[in-house]
Design a protein around this motif. Structure first.
Motif, PDB file in Angstrom:
ATOM      1  N   TRP A 299      -6.296  12.418  -1.261  1.00  0.00           N
ATOM      2  CA  TRP A 299      -5.045  11.052  -1.494  1.00  0.00           C
ATOM      3  C   TRP A 299      -5.537  10.229  -2.275  1.00  0.00           C
ATOM      4  O   TRP A 299      -6.332   9.654  -2.207  1.00  0.00           O
ATOM      5  CB  TRP A 299      -4.718  10.697   0.133  1.00  0.00           C
ATOM      6  CG  TRP A 299      -4.641  11.686   1.490  1.00  0.00           C
ATOM      7  CD1 TRP A 299      -5.239  12.677   2.206  1.00  0.00           C
ATOM      8  CD2 TRP A 299      -3.201  11.655   1.659  1.00  0.00           C
ATOM      9  NE1 TRP A 299      -4.545  13.549   3.251  1.00  0.00           N
ATOM     10  CE2 TRP A 299      -3.281  13.018   3.027  1.00  0.00           C
ATOM     11  CE3 TRP A 299      -2.033  11.838   1.391  1.00  0.00           C
ATOM     12  CZ2 TRP A 299      -1.889  13.218   3.144  1.00  0.00           C
ATOM     13  CZ3 TRP A 299      -0.917  12.558   2.735  1.00  0.00           C
ATOM     14  CH2 TRP A 299      -1.159  13.204   2.649  1.00  0.00           C
ATOM     15  N   VAL A 300      -5.106   9.303  -2.882  1.00  0.00           N
ATOM     16  CA  VAL A 300      -4.975   8.480  -3.445  1.00  0.00           C
ATOM     17  C   VAL A 300      -4.091   7.169  -2.620  1.00  0.00           C
ATOM     18  O   VAL A 300      -2.999   7.159  -2.918  1.00  0.00           O
ATOM     19  CB  VAL A 300      -4.471   8.598  -4.502  1.00  0.00           C
ATOM     20  CG1 VAL A 300      -3.429   8.749  -5.436  1.00  0.00           C
ATOM     21  CG2 VAL A 300      -4.910   6.985  -5.984  1.00  0.00           C
ATOM     22  N   VAL A 301      -4.661   5.724  -2.673  1.00  0.00           N
ATOM     23  CA  VAL A 301      -3.732   4.754  -2.041  1.00  0.00           C
ATOM     24  C   VAL A 301      -4.143   4.141  -3.481  1.00  0.00           C
ATOM     25  O   VAL A 301      -4.613   3.547  -3.905  1.00  0.00           O
ATOM     26  CB  VAL A 301      -4.939   4.350  -1.135  1.00  0.00           C
ATOM     27  CG1 VAL A 301      -4.281   2.986  -0.170  1.00  0.00           C
ATOM     28  CG2 VAL A 301      -5.191   5.509   0.155  1.00  0.00           C
ATOM     29  N   VAL A 302      -2.638   3.730  -3.790  1.00  0.00           N
ATOM     30  CA  VAL A 302      -2.704   2.869  -4.962  1.00  0.00           C
ATOM     31  C   VAL A 302      -2.190   1.184  -4.093  1.00  0.00           C
ATOM     32  O   VAL A 302      -1.619   1.108  -2.801  1.00  0.00           O
ATOM     33  CB  VAL A 302      -0.624   3.308  -5.349  1.00  0.00           C
ATOM     34  CG1 VAL A 302      -0.553   2.304  -6.370  1.00  0.00           C
ATOM     35  CG2 VAL A 302      -1.417   3.977  -6.342  1.00  0.00           C
TER      36      VAL A 302
ATOM     37  N   MET B  64       1.242  -0.872   0.071  1.00  0.00           N
ATOM     38  CA  MET B  64       0.480   0.306  -0.058  1.00  0.00           C
ATOM     39  C   MET B  64       1.080   1.364  -0.076  1.00  0.00           C
ATOM     40  O   MET B  64       1.812   0.994   1.165  1.00  0.00           O
ATOM     41  CB  MET B  64      -1.255   0.193   0.877  1.00  0.00           C
ATOM     42  CG  MET B  64      -1.815   1.211   1.142  1.00  0.00           C
ATOM     43  SD  MET B  64      -3.020   1.592   2.777  1.00  0.00           S
ATOM     44  CE  MET B  64      -3.882  -0.079   2.549  1.00  0.00           C
ATOM     45  N   GLN B  65       0.624   2.208  -0.997  1.00  0.00           N
ATOM     46  CA  GLN B  65       1.546   3.023  -1.355  1.00  0.00           C
ATOM     47  C   GLN B  65       0.734   4.183  -1.098  1.00  0.00           C
ATOM     48  O   GLN B  65      -0.427   4.676  -2.021  1.00  0.00           O
ATOM     49  CB  GLN B  65       1.863   3.224  -2.541  1.00  0.00           C
ATOM     50  CG  GLN B  65       3.482   2.166  -2.605  1.00  0.00           C
ATOM     51  CD  GLN B  65       4.012   2.020  -3.833  1.00  0.00           C
ATOM     52  OE1 GLN B  65       2.629   2.053  -4.703  1.00  0.00           O
ATOM     53  NE2 GLN B  65       5.430   2.730  -4.282  1.00  0.00           N
ATOM     54  N   ILE B  66       0.957   5.944  -0.309  1.00  0.00           N
ATOM     55  CA  ILE B  66      -0.359   6.523  -0.038  1.00  0.00           C
ATOM     56  C   ILE B  66       0.112   8.347  -0.584  1.00  0.00           C
ATOM     57  O   ILE B  66       1.450   8.441  -0.311  1.00  0.00           O
ATOM     58  CB  ILE B  66      -0.751   6.631   1.435  1.00  0.00           C
ATOM     59  CG1 ILE B  66      -1.179   6.041   1.641  1.00  0.00           C
ATOM     60  CG2 ILE B  66      -1.586   7.973   1.562  1.00  0.00           C
ATOM     61  CD1 ILE B  66      -1.878   5.832   3.245  1.00  0.00           C
ATOM     62  N   TYR B  67      -0.296   8.995  -1.528  1.00  0.00           N
ATOM     63  CA  TYR B  67      -0.281   9.771  -2.699  1.00  0.00           C
ATOM     64  C   TYR B  67      -0.665  11.122  -2.472  1.00  0.00           C
ATOM     65  O   TYR B  67      -2.665  10.445  -1.560  1.00  0.00           O
ATOM     66  CB  TYR B  67       0.317   9.990  -3.897  1.00  0.00           C
ATOM     67  CG  TYR B  67       1.591   8.265  -3.722  1.00  0.00           C
ATOM     68  CD1 TYR B  67       2.750   9.585  -3.772  1.00  0.00           C
ATOM     69  CD2 TYR B  67       1.434   7.060  -4.469  1.00  0.00           C
ATOM     70  CE1 TYR B  67       3.608   8.404  -4.446  1.00  0.00           C
ATOM     71  CE2 TYR B  67       2.095   6.741  -4.907  1.00  0.00           C
ATOM     72  CZ  TYR B  67       3.188   6.829  -5.231  1.00  0.00           C
ATOM     73  OH  TYR B  67       4.155   5.783  -4.706  1.00  0.00           O
TER      74      TYR B  67
ATOM     75  N   ALA C 182       1.525  14.318  -8.161  1.00  0.00           N
ATOM     76  CA  ALA C 182       1.061  13.269  -6.997  1.00  0.00           C
ATOM     77  C   ALA C 182       2.981  13.152  -6.457  1.00  0.00           C
ATOM     78  O   ALA C 182       3.383  13.377  -7.009  1.00  0.00           O
ATOM     79  CB  ALA C 182       0.898  12.370  -6.850  1.00  0.00           C
ATOM     80  N   GLU C 183       2.420  13.914  -4.959  1.00  0.00           N
ATOM     81  CA  GLU C 183       3.777  14.034  -3.944  1.00  0.00           C
ATOM     82  C   GLU C 183       3.741  12.941  -3.492  1.00  0.00           C
ATOM     83  O   GLU C 183       2.603  11.906  -2.070  1.00  0.00           O
ATOM     84  CB  GLU C 183       4.479  14.741  -3.737  1.00  0.00           C
ATOM     85  CG  GLU C 183       3.489  15.287  -2.769  1.00  0.00           C
ATOM     86  CD  GLU C 183       3.911  17.297  -2.926  1.00  0.00           C
ATOM     87  OE1 GLU C 183       4.993  17.851  -3.133  1.00  0.00           O
ATOM     88  OE2 GLU C 183       3.109  17.894  -1.091  1.00  0.00           O
TER      89      GLU C 183
END
Length: 407
Positions: free
Chosen positions: A24-27, A1-4, A99-100
């Protein structure tokens, strides 16, 4: 899980502007994993969650595909396999598709930072044309960032033109359209919103009544700018400059619609444009389901703005009728907003932006004079029912006559 961190928060940080809302977007996550971490689901159409502590929105990375007409005609696909780049490409503008991570490392696959520096509003992909609401959004961003020198990229404007001609704009709901319009009117340069809509042909579709004002002349003695459409934009610009509320800005946009109905052979005069415009103002109000306070003020300003300008010449009886029309005794704020709209109208003329408007204080004084009439002595004299109403009216008229003599 990566959060940007994505979208506006990244854009505004790079512009050096204050960041208010953070998305926020969660990949690489599933709905089940989000729930297990205490996130609360809120999205009906696609997976959006509220953070258990901050309450901020976190959305699973997703792709979308056009499946019908209008803003809602999309099917979404969210899964752990959807990449950050795939999520960003479905966004509207390159400056909103960055995104960051938590170290502020920038992911910018569509050159948003370059467009920020070039002050360009450019679409991310041809899929831009699948969502008609984006025409309004881009025009709104143009209004927001015009002061920084931003313009719409020619190829994006062409896509907006195609959308305007496609019939897709008619599929927008009143609620979605109003949300964009009301936000755009509250930007620093709302007149740019109308200019961009006009440039891409959307104004003719969404507000033909406003579009019809361009090219319609007015007497140069009162309107050095001559063109009614240009005047309307100037009035809106003044309203923003003077920090007027949404009700006043909406009224300023619609106040002269009746001039679009004047036959060419009568130009540049516009006899009775105030009354002729009421049906058009009503139509625009209803088309976008504007809030009641916006609707009421727009109609009242449309009907009475020339009364405002001629306030110093009005007979006490006409002045009383004006005050009654606004119900100044129970709704003083609405009359204040009317005065503000009249002043913006007077200032929204080429070279006259700094003119004084003595009518404002005169109208306030008239309202105060009428309000000073006490009802209790009339009750004590035995007046009641319709007779009481007439007695109050007589006393208010007397007060206004005395006020006019002193003014």
């Amino acid at each position: 899980m990566q959060i940007y961190k994505v979208g506006g928060a990244v854009r505004d940080r790079l512009l050096g502007k204050p960041v208010t809302d953070i998305d926020w977007v969660v990949v690489g996550a599933t709905t089940e994993e989000m729930l297990a971490k205490g996130f609360r689901p809120v999205g009906a159409d696609f997976p959006v969650f509220l953070h258990p502590k901050s309450g901020e929105e976190y959305a699973l990375a997703r792709t979308e595909r056009k499946s019908g007409r209008g803003y809602g005609g999309f099917t979404f696909h969210a899964s752990p396999e959807v990449t950050l780049e795939e999520d960003l490409i479905r966004r509207d503008l390159t400056i909103n598709a960055m995104a960051e991570d938590d170290q502020q490392n920038l992911t910018d696959p569509y050159h948003g930072q370059r467009d920020l520096e070039a002050r360009l509003l450019r679409h991310v992909s041809p899929a831009f044309a699948e969502d008609p609401l984006r025409v309004l959004r881009v025009a709104r961003f143009a209004a927001r960032y015009a002061g920084l020198g931003f313009t719409v990229a020619p190829e994006t404007l062409e896509l907006m033109r195609q959308l305007s001609e496609s019939g897709e704009l008619e599929a927008l709901t009143a609620e979605r359209s109003w949300k964009e319009i009301s936000r755009a009117l509250m930007e620093d340069q709302p007149q740019v919103f109308i200019e961009v809509l006009r440039e891409c042909g959307a104004l003719k579709v969404l507000m033909p009544e406003v579009d019809a004002l361009f090219g319609v002349p007015q007497p140069e003695a009162h309107h050095p700018e001559i063109d009614t459409g240009v005047h309307t934009l100037s009035v809106l610009e003044q309203a923003a400059r003077h920090k007027q509320p949404l009700t006043v800005r909406w009224a300023c946009l619609l106040h002269d619609l009746g001039k679009g109905l004047t036959p060419e052979e009568e130009w540049p005069r516009h006899i009775a444009h105030e009354h002729k415009g009421l049906k058009l103002i009503k139509a625009v109000n209803e088309r976008f389901k504007a809030p009641k306070d916006c609707q009421e003020l727009a109609l009242l300003v449309g009907e009475y703005h020339t009364h405002g300008h001629r306030a110093l010449e009005l007979k006490p009886s006409t002045l009383l009728e004006l005050l009654q029309s606004f119900d100044v005794y129970r709704r003083p704020q609405r009359f204040e907003e009317f005065i503000a709209a009249c002043e913006m109208d007077a200032r929204g003329r080429k070279g006259l932006e700094q003119r004084s408007y003595p009518q404002a204080d005169y109208l306030r004084g008239a309202a105060n004079a009428a309000r000073t009439v006490a009802v209790q002595p009339l009750l004590e004299k035995g007046f009641k029912g319709p007779e009481l109403g007439e007695a109050i009216k007589r006393e208010r008229l007397k007060a206004l006559k005395a006020y006019k003599e002193q003014a």
